[in-house]
Scaffold this active site. Sequence first.
Site, PDB file in Angstrom:
ATOM      1  N   TYR A 154     -28.479   3.117 -19.524  1.00 49.77           N
ATOM      2  CA  TYR A 154     -29.064   2.983 -21.131  1.00 49.77           C
ATOM      3  C   TYR A 154     -30.024   3.953 -21.655  1.00 49.77           C
ATOM      4  O   TYR A 154     -30.023   4.055 -22.605  1.00 49.77           O
ATOM      5  CB  TYR A 154     -29.409   1.512 -21.450  1.00 49.77           C
TER       6      TYR A 154
ATOM      7  N   HIS B 155     -23.457  -2.154 -11.783  1.00 53.10           N
ATOM      8  CA  HIS B 155     -23.075  -1.858 -13.120  1.00 53.10           C
ATOM      9  C   HIS B 155     -21.391  -1.948 -13.078  1.00 53.10           C
ATOM     10  O   HIS B 155     -20.908  -2.569 -14.174  1.00 53.10           O
ATOM     11  CB  HIS B 155     -23.565  -0.982 -13.939  1.00 53.10           C
TER      12      HIS B 155
END
Length: 236
Positions: A47, A105
Amino acid sequence: MNYLNMGEREVPVVGLGTWDLRGSECVRSVRTALELGYRLIDTAEIYANEKEVGEAVQESGIDREDIILTTKVWTNNLRYDDCLGSLHESLKKLRMDYVDLYLIHWPTDSVPLEETMKAMDRLLEEGMTRAIGVSNFNASLLDQARLMSAFNVVCDQVKYHPFVSQAELLEYCQGNGVVLTAYSPLARGRVRGNPVLEEIGKRYGKNASQVALRWLIQQPWVQVIPKAAGRKHQQE
């Protein structure tokens, strides 16, 4: 705020997702959420906002022990040493000694899952994370991860909202005490304006987004992390 058990800790059923929040907007959004009572913040190395999330937490003045902070290792860092190094870097950016939850992730075929799980176990043993989990794993992969770890895999974070079924995974999670964390629970804006959800909301004085979130969190072992940048949406 309602809570559910994640491993040995109680965690809020509603948290703040920070995907696509950058720079000063990210700092402001996280800080506002904490002011409003949010205590679960979700980020990830991919991110590119861990520094800003950490800054907001520091500025909030809230005791670190009262905040549940999640981050995630990206697919290019799933080798054993890379995984260890990735969390070290995340902690530097966050300006923290530990995270509460560290997730893989995305699954990948390029690195054996067992190798990554050994690294996750090591990070847990060293106290750099207080719990470990996965993201975007189906029920079969989640089962493999649990068998490969010496510790509890406490969470699987997946896309889940009224237009996407996670029935098989949810059944597995509920049967094995694993939290299913729903990201994009509002279908990236598609929930708002949906005629069925809007009609349900009218009966209870709520909007479609609130109906969708309620539908999710009333299911056992489900937690939600909507991305809400502004105060109004965070309050909703």
